[in-house]
Design a protein around this motif. Structure first.
Motif, PDB file in Angstrom:
ATOM      1  N   LEU A   1      13.968   6.764  -3.549  1.00  0.00           N
ATOM      2  CA  LEU A   1      13.900   7.047  -2.119  1.00  0.00           C
ATOM      3  C   LEU A   1      12.460   7.175  -1.631  1.00  0.00           C
ATOM      4  O   LEU A   1      12.105   6.577  -0.597  1.00  0.00           O
ATOM      5  N   PRO A   2      11.574   7.943  -2.314  1.00  0.00           N
ATOM      6  CA  PRO A   2      10.181   8.002  -1.831  1.00  0.00           C
ATOM      7  C   PRO A   2       9.498   6.641  -1.790  1.00  0.00           C
ATOM      8  O   PRO A   2       8.756   6.338  -0.853  1.00  0.00           O
ATOM      9  N   VAL A   3       9.735   5.796  -2.809  1.00  0.00           N
ATOM     10  CA  VAL A   3       9.107   4.476  -2.821  1.00  0.00           C
ATOM     11  C   VAL A   3       9.652   3.621  -1.687  1.00  0.00           C
ATOM     12  O   VAL A   3       8.898   2.891  -1.011  1.00  0.00           O
ATOM     13  N   ALA A   4      10.964   3.713  -1.440  1.00  0.00           N
ATOM     14  CA  ALA A   4      11.549   2.940  -0.338  1.00  0.00           C
ATOM     15  C   ALA A   4      10.985   3.400   1.002  1.00  0.00           C
ATOM     16  O   ALA A   4      10.671   2.572   1.876  1.00  0.00           O
ATOM     17  N   LEU A   5      10.845   4.713   1.181  1.00  0.00           N
ATOM     18  CA  LEU A   5      10.265   5.222   2.429  1.00  0.00           C
ATOM     19  C   LEU A   5       8.803   4.801   2.568  1.00  0.00           C
ATOM     20  O   LEU A   5       8.344   4.458   3.667  1.00  0.00           O
TER      21      LEU A   5
ATOM     22  N   VAL B   1       0.838  -1.202   0.000  1.00  0.00           N
ATOM     23  CA  VAL B   1       0.000   0.000   0.000  1.00  0.00           C
ATOM     24  C   VAL B   1       0.874   1.253   0.000  1.00  0.00           C
ATOM     25  O   VAL B   1       0.598   2.235  -0.699  1.00  0.00           O
ATOM     26  N   GLY B   2       1.975   1.232   0.803  1.00  0.00           N
ATOM     27  CA  GLY B   2       2.875   2.380   0.837  1.00  0.00           C
ATOM     28  C   GLY B   2       3.519   2.645  -0.502  1.00  0.00           C
ATOM     29  O   GLY B   2       3.648   3.795  -0.934  1.00  0.00           O
ATOM     30  N   VAL B   3       3.941   1.571  -1.182  1.00  0.00           N
ATOM     31  CA  VAL B   3       4.547   1.720  -2.510  1.00  0.00           C
ATOM     32  C   VAL B   3       3.526   2.303  -3.486  1.00  0.00           C
ATOM     33  O   VAL B   3       3.834   3.206  -4.278  1.00  0.00           O
ATOM     34  N   CYS B   4       2.319   1.770  -3.457  1.00  0.00           N
ATOM     35  CA  CYS B   4       1.277   2.278  -4.363  1.00  0.00           C
ATOM     36  C   CYS B   4       0.963   3.747  -4.080  1.00  0.00           C
ATOM     37  O   CYS B   4       0.761   4.541  -5.007  1.00  0.00           O
TER      38      CYS B   4
ATOM     39  N   GLY C   1       5.097  -0.940   5.616  1.00  0.00           N
ATOM     40  CA  GLY C   1       5.383  -2.223   6.255  1.00  0.00           C
ATOM     41  C   GLY C   1       5.348  -2.131   7.763  1.00  0.00           C
ATOM     42  O   GLY C   1       4.848  -3.033   8.450  1.00  0.00           O
ATOM     43  N   LEU C   2       5.876  -1.024   8.326  1.00  0.00           N
ATOM     44  CA  LEU C   2       5.870  -0.852   9.785  1.00  0.00           C
ATOM     45  C   LEU C   2       4.452  -0.725  10.316  1.00  0.00           C
ATOM     46  O   LEU C   2       4.086  -1.373  11.313  1.00  0.00           O
TER      47      LEU C   2
END
Length: 345
Positions: A306-310, A23-26, A316-317
């Motif tokens: 970097l934004p996608v990794a964050l 969800v964060g990546v999307c 995930g957290l």
């Protein structure tokens, strides 16, 4: 807690973490792709603080430059300059549709160069707007000066800009030549070539002595002569490489001399300006010209890694945290061990 229940809880937490990361990546992908296109155009101004103003008072301090530089930066970014640039664009390019343009100015450390950047949604309008802003900025500053003073100082400033460019170019050439001569790899290569050349020359001398001691018809003499030819070829190759290094040293010396000459001419020109400044009115407070006009606007592409990794880490957290509470709710409270009865008295 039983082993099965622990495994089930870990599976729930891991699954929620994976879902949260996805969800964060999307979310980050949608945020990046959903941004409107932005185009950037850049230009440069050159400014110099006149020597007469520096020498006008013995109390002058280098930190006074910060006021001079800050005035230029704030003026370039001011709403007044943007409004004047907008009116200029309307007058000269009525066919262009008005767009919002963001202007930022920065100073290159250790120089008199100011970098002006314009960011807008349309490339042609962004470039035209930045050019208009530069024109209005220089016109605004020139309005504080007398016309005669302005003409005299403009001639000298153009010469300063040209000489400053020569100093920068000659310095770049000198540093490039220096890297070929004084860098550690260059020195190591030179030492290696000298050592090899000395070794092969010693071999050549030894072979000459051996050949001289043999008669013309002896079979070993032909073998030594063949070996002698190979050694001579290797010596020629090494001498060519050594000469190239020596030529690089000569180029470095010439480049250093040219840089020193350009720097001396630059300093002499500033001395001449000082002489003229003593005659001109004290209202001439600074010198500003356009060094580079607005470049063609190019699209700014945001780095997505970097934004996608964050986004993946944060998602995930949060997913793992949600999975932890879900697992607690599904498994119920952990059963407590039975309490042994008290012994009767």
């Amino acid at each position: 807690m039983s082993r099965t229940r622990s495994i089930l809880r870990m599976v729930i937490i891991a699954g929620c973490a994976v879902v949260g990361a996805a969800v964060g990546v999307c979310f980050q992908a949608l945020r990046i792709t959903g941004k409107p296109q932005e185009f950037r155009s850049v230009a440069k101004l050159v400014a110099a603080y006149p020597p007469s103003v520096r020498n006008a008072s013995r109390d002058y301090a280098p930190e006074d430059d910060s006021d001079f530089e800050g005035t230029i930066l704030e003026t370039v970014e001011s709403d007044m300059m943007k409004q004047r640039a907008l009116e200029r664009v309307r007058a000269l390019h009525p066919e262009l549709q008005e767009r919002e343009v963001l202007v930022r100015a920065t100073k290159t450390e250790g120089t008199g160069i100011f970098n002006v950047q314009a960011v807008g949604a349309e490339p042609r309008y962004t470039q035209v707007f930045l050019d208009a802003l530069l024109e209005e900025f220089t016109s605004f500053r020139q309005s504080f000066r007398e016309q005669g003073q302005n003409k005299v100082m403009k001639v000298f400033l153009e010469a300063i800009v040209d000489m400053q460019k020569r100093v920068e170019d000659s310095f770049a050439l000198a540093e490039k030549a220096r890297s070929k001569v004084e860098s550690l790899p260059a020195k190591a290569e030179q030492e290696r070539l000298v050592a090899r050349l000395s070794s092969f020359r010693n071999q050549r001398d030894d072979l000459r002595s051996e050949i001289k001691a043999l008669a013309a018809g002896e079979a070993s003499r032909a073998t030594l002569e063949s070996k002698m030819m190979l050694v001579e070829q290797e010596i020629q190759t090494l001498e060519t490489a050594t000469n190239a290094l020596e030529q690089a040293a000569v180029e470095f010396r010439i480049a250093s001399e040219k840089h020193a000459q350009a720097k001396l001419a630059y300093e002499k020109m500033f001395d001449k300006i000082q002489e003229f400044q003593t005659v001109l009115s004290s209202t001439v407070t600074d010198l500003v010209v356009i060094q580079e006009r607005a470049s063609p606007a190019v699209e700014q592409v945001e780095d997505w890694r970097l934004p996608v990794a964050l986004g993946a880490a944060a998602g995930g957290l949060l997913g793992a945290l949600a999975g932890f509470f879900i697992s607690l709710a599904l498994s119920g409270p952990a059963s407590l061990p039975p309490v042994p009865p008290k012994a009767s008295s």
